[in-house]
Design a protein around this motif. Structure first.
Motif, PDB file in Angstrom:
ATOM      1  N   TYR B 148      70.871   3.546  49.418  1.00  0.00           N
ATOM      2  CA  TYR B 148      71.492   4.873  49.541  1.00  0.00           C
ATOM      3  C   TYR B 148      71.331   5.463  50.927  1.00  0.00           C
ATOM      4  N   HIS B 149      70.382   4.895  51.684  1.00  0.00           N
ATOM      5  CA  HIS B 149      70.181   5.406  53.038  1.00  0.00           C
ATOM      6  C   HIS B 149      71.302   4.985  53.965  1.00  0.00           C
ATOM      7  N   PRO B 185      63.706   9.273  43.474  1.00  0.00           N
ATOM      8  CA  PRO B 185      64.581  10.195  44.219  1.00  0.00           C
ATOM      9  C   PRO B 185      65.862  10.495  43.449  1.00  0.00           C
ATOM     10  N   ARG B 187      70.114  11.441  44.206  1.00  0.00           N
ATOM     11  CA  ARG B 187      71.052  11.096  45.268  1.00  0.00           C
ATOM     12  C   ARG B 187      71.587  12.405  45.811  1.00  0.00           C
ATOM     13  N   VAL B 191      77.447  10.044  48.458  1.00  0.00           N
ATOM     14  CA  VAL B 191      77.134   8.617  48.309  1.00  0.00           C
ATOM     15  C   VAL B 191      77.574   8.128  46.927  1.00  0.00           C
ATOM     16  N   VAL B 199      65.298  -1.942  39.258  1.00  0.00           N
ATOM     17  CA  VAL B 199      64.471  -2.690  40.220  1.00  0.00           C
ATOM     18  C   VAL B 199      63.108  -2.053  40.402  1.00  0.00           C
ATOM     19  N   GLU B 200      63.068  -0.717  40.447  1.00  0.00           N
ATOM     20  CA  GLU B 200      61.791  -0.077  40.733  1.00  0.00           C
ATOM     21  C   GLU B 200      60.800  -0.326  39.600  1.00  0.00           C
TER      22      GLU B 200
ATOM     23  N   VAL C  75      61.069  -1.822  50.800  1.00  0.00           N
ATOM     24  CA  VAL C  75      61.252  -1.556  49.371  1.00  0.00           C
ATOM     25  C   VAL C  75      62.688  -1.824  48.941  1.00  0.00           C
ATOM     26  N   VAL C  76      63.607  -1.171  49.636  1.00  0.00           N
ATOM     27  CA  VAL C  76      64.980  -1.204  49.155  1.00  0.00           C
ATOM     28  C   VAL C  76      65.611  -2.568  49.381  1.00  0.00           C
ATOM     29  N   ASP C 122      66.514  14.185  57.217  1.00  0.00           N
ATOM     30  CA  ASP C 122      67.374  14.503  56.073  1.00  0.00           C
ATOM     31  C   ASP C 122      66.979  13.680  54.851  1.00  0.00           C
ATOM     32  N   THR C 125      67.189  15.887  50.580  1.00  0.00           N
ATOM     33  CA  THR C 125      68.318  16.091  49.685  1.00  0.00           C
ATOM     34  C   THR C 125      68.228  15.092  48.530  1.00  0.00           C
TER      35      THR C 125
END
Lengths: 385, 258, 134
Positions: B148-149, B185, B187, B191, B199-200, C75-76, C122, C125
């Motif tokens: 998502y980043h 988190p 979103r 996005v 997965v987590e 992680v991701v 950021d 959010t």
């Protein structure tokens, strides 16, 4: 040469101010969109691309205006196009800039756009579209500007402009092909999944780009002392005629495959939705019939030599061509691809007011740029004529 | 003041290039000696898959445990407007989940029977193919994952997904999350998102939330490449189908119909 | 060619451009703020026997952004969720569940510094801030 854009008649300035107002309105709506998100548009989970991407797709086609004057001039020695190559190139420049702006306003996270360059992904067609569009933009700016500058200084353009021009010809083909591949490579979107897509894009591009160029030539002739020449316009009209015939023919091919095979995976449901309505949903039907009627009108006026060689006949034909292809490609093709959705349900799409204003704003940016570039080009031509 | 324009443009061009190159160099100069390791408790697999047994599911009787549990775990907002809805896992009637795989005389109870649908974590996923930033990618264990980043919100993946598994955040999702899971988190607007096969949780040694939450044992999860896993055994012993297998995406979610 | 008579305009343009570019600087003139003092007073840190971050303080101060960048990629993108620190200690890799577990006073800690240097990461959010900061 830039200073030539800074002196003009009252009409010129009113037009510029009008465009600036549209840009301002669009920009205000865009700020709103940035703040609220794409919720202010009519797009949805099911129809996830709408007016913005439709305009983008259509305008890639308009950018073909350049190649359709350059190719005959350089490869077939069609001298009459010499005077207007720069008009074709500058139209292409404006169209590509609009394309890029439309992609930009469509993004959910525009501030991350550099990620496309930071993480280049060659397996994504979007990546290649970025590459070919920016390349085409660069080619046309450089060629158009340099050649015009040389004309201004009454010297022959350097040899490299010719080399770049030759490169720009296949490059133009690539922008339509790659843009078509955005759609034609997706499994499960039946309406788009057709090998003929790139060919359709090329055909409709070669009709809509030159059609707009003809209309612009008439405008230039009306408002300046520069005359693109009847012969050039007539040559362009012939190109539009052939391209429009092929375009309509290609659309017909889709109809045949869909309805004769009756296999749903050839886009039958979408065509039903677009032209007759599906499950009681029929928002786009009137527009698609307008496309059909305009296309027929355009063909009749274009094919008949009497009307084609007549100024007002040709003007109507070009408007009809442009508008019909705008509906077909800029709206029907993109929105239709999402209907029905993967669950075979229909979610309809209609743009919202802010979405339309943003769209108009981007068009206004394109036309402002076009106005400035044409003003410069025409002033140079007036001087040297 | 005799700088030719050509010269000026050259210098300007070099400056612009430098500006563009700076983040590039920065991106490549990242330290890549990984000082991280997998959790020893993590569940590992070569190709994760899920089986849904429609004969056991009690969705029609009002059970929503898998959906609630997933959406609570991952802070999926509950947006009522169908057009902007966000969902990772939900139910569709047979005829919508498997278009083209029914016929007009099909038994009414099958035609309308709800089937749990979610991201298929395809072996050959079109969404991964089209993503222009590698924000959607495939992990070694077969999970189609989203970063998502990195997502720019172009929605090409939504056009590419033949299963309608992806949702876009048309607006800020936070006001629509009833109770936040503080450990995961949310979103943000702009996005795309979708099921991540938990997965987590797998990485921490837990089964996916939906599988764990199902009170009727209608969901099975495991390594398809491991002959001894639950899913492999079920696939060997039952007739199962996939959604839209004709598209060549090779989905990894399987369905037992009757 | 850049002509002589254009010079004043060019210079004027440059001056305006530079002025705009420097906006953040002159905007802050006169607002000189005290050097930040990030507070380490949180329940989690109070309970630590050894008052230590995941890495040395100087390293954290200088490079926590890079560390966080690596963390999220590990992680991701790689699925590695255990961080092995320089001194061999292990931490769960998580912005919400590690960094902000100890630094639960985000407003008095992270924000203190960031406001001072004028950066606004950021992350919040999506990543959920600890309760006390709302």
């Amino acid at each position: 040469m830039l200073n030539k854009a800074l002196s003009g008649s009252k009409g010129y300035w009113s037009w510029v101010v009008f465009l600036l107002i549209l840009i301002g309105l669009g920009f205000a709506c865009y700020l709103w969109q940035l703040n609220k998100g794409l919720t202010i548009t009519g797009m949805s989970r099911d129809v996830s691309w709408g007016l913005y991407i439709g305009q983008f797709t259509f305008l890639v086609g308009v950018a073909a205006s350049a190649v359709m004057v350059v190719l005959p001039y350089y490869l077939h020695n069609v001298k009459v196009f010499g005077k207007i190559t720069v008009l074709g190139e500058f139209l292409a420049v404006s169209a590509i800039i609009m394309c890029m702006l439309f992609i930009f306003v469509d993004l959910g996270k525009p501030m991350r756009i550099l990620n496309m360059i930071l993480y280049p992904t060659p397996n994504s067609i979007m990546f290649w579209d970025m590459v070919v569009l920016s390349g085409y933009l660069l080619l046309n700016i450089v060629i158009g500007w340099k050649v015009l500058e040389c004309e201004h200084q009454s010297v022959t353009p350097p040899h490299w402009t010719k080399i770049l021009t030759y490169i720009s010809i296949p490059w133009a083909v690539s922008i339509h092909t790659v843009t078509a591949f955005l759609y034609a490579g997706l499994p499960g979107r039946h309406y788009w999944l057709t090998a003929i897509m790139a060919a359709r894009f090329l055909a409709s591009a070669f009709a809509s780009g030159p059609a707009l160029l003809i209309l612009l030539s008439y405008i230039v002739r009306r408002f300046s002392k520069f005359d693109p020449g009847k012969e050039a316009i007539q040559k362009l009209a012939a190109i539009v005629t052939y391209a429009m015939i092929v375009s309509v023919f290609f659309v017909g091919l889709e109809f045949f495959t869909a309805f004769y095979s009756r296999a749903p995976e050839h886009g039958m449901y979408t065509l039903q939705y677009l032209f007759a309505g599906l499950d009681g949903y029929s928002k786009l039907v009137p527009l698609m019939w307008l496309f059909a009627v305009l296309a027929v009108v355009a063909l009749i006026l274009l094919i008949n030599p009497k009307t084609r060689s007549n100024d007002s006949g040709l003007k109507i034909a070009c408007v009809a061509t442009f508008v019909s292809l705008w509906i077909e490609k800029g709206l029907g093709l993109v929105v239709g691809g999402f209907i029905p959705n993967p669950f075979e349900r229909v979610t309809e799409y209609a743009p919202t007011v802010p979405e339309v204003l943003i769209t108009l704003g981007v068009w206004a940016v394109g036309f402002l740029l076009l106005t400035i570039l044409y003003k410069i080009a025409v002033s140079v031509k007036e001087e040297t004529a | 003041m005799e700088i030719s324009r050509r010269h000026f443009l050259k210098i300007g061009g070099i400056c612009v290039l430098g500006l563009v190159a700076q983040p590039l160099v920065k991106a490549f100069a990242q330290s890549d000696v990984s000082k991280a390791s997998r959790d020893p408790k993590a569940l590992t697999g070569k190709k994760w898959g899920l089986v849904f047994d429609a004969t056991k599911c009690k969705y029609s009787e009002g059970c929503r445990e898998c959906i609630l549990s997933c959406h609570r775990t991952h802070n999926v907002p509950a947006i009522d407007d169908k057009k902007e809805e966000i969902k990772w896992i939900w139910a569709e009637p047979y005829e919508n989940a498997f278009p083209g795989q029914g016929h007009e005389y099909i038994a009414a109870e099958i035609k309308e029977k709800p089937f749990i649908v979610l991201c298929n974590h395809c072996t050959d996923p079109p969404c991964v193919r089209v993503c222009p930033t590698k924000a959607t990618f495939k992990r070694e264990d077969g999970i189609v994952m989203m970063d998502y980043h990195r997502c720019i919100g172009c929605r090409f993946c939504m056009a590419a997904c033949p299963y309608g598994a992806r949702s876009f955040n048309f607006k800020d999702p936070r006001p629509f999350i009833k109770e936040e899971n503080k450990e995961y988190p949310t979103r943000e607007k702009g996005v795309v998102e979708k099921c991540n096969f938990c997965v987590e949780r797998l990485d921490a040694g837990l089964m996916p939330a939906c599988v764990e939450a199902c009170p009727h044992k209608a969901l099975f999860f495991g390594d398809l490449e491991e002959p001894g896993s639950d899913v492999s055994k079920i696939l060997r012993s039952h007739y199962t189908i996939q959604r839209k297998p004709e598209l060549g995406t090779r989905p990894n979610v399987y369905y037992i119909i009757v | 060619m850049i002509r002589m008579r254009d010079k004043p305009y060019i210079i004027l343009g440059l001056v305006i451009f530079l002025g705009l570019l420097a906006f953040p600087f002159w905007y802050n003139v006169g607002k000189a703020s005290a050097a930040p003092e990030p507070s380490l007073d949180t329940p989690a840190i109070r309970q630590l026997s050894q008052k230590q971050c995941v890495e040395a303080r100087s390293y954290m101060r200088k490079s926590h952004m890079q560390l966080l960048n690596d963390w999220r990629n590990w992680v991701v993108r790689d699925g590695d969720r255990i961080y092995v620190a320089e001194n061999g200690k292990k931490y769960e890799i998580s912005l919400q569940n590690s960094c902000l577990q100890c630094h639960s006073n985000k407003a008095q800690f992270c924000d203190q510094c960031h406001n001072y240097v004028g950066v606004a990461p950021d992350c919040w959010t999506c990543h959920i801030e600890p309760e006390e900061n709302k």
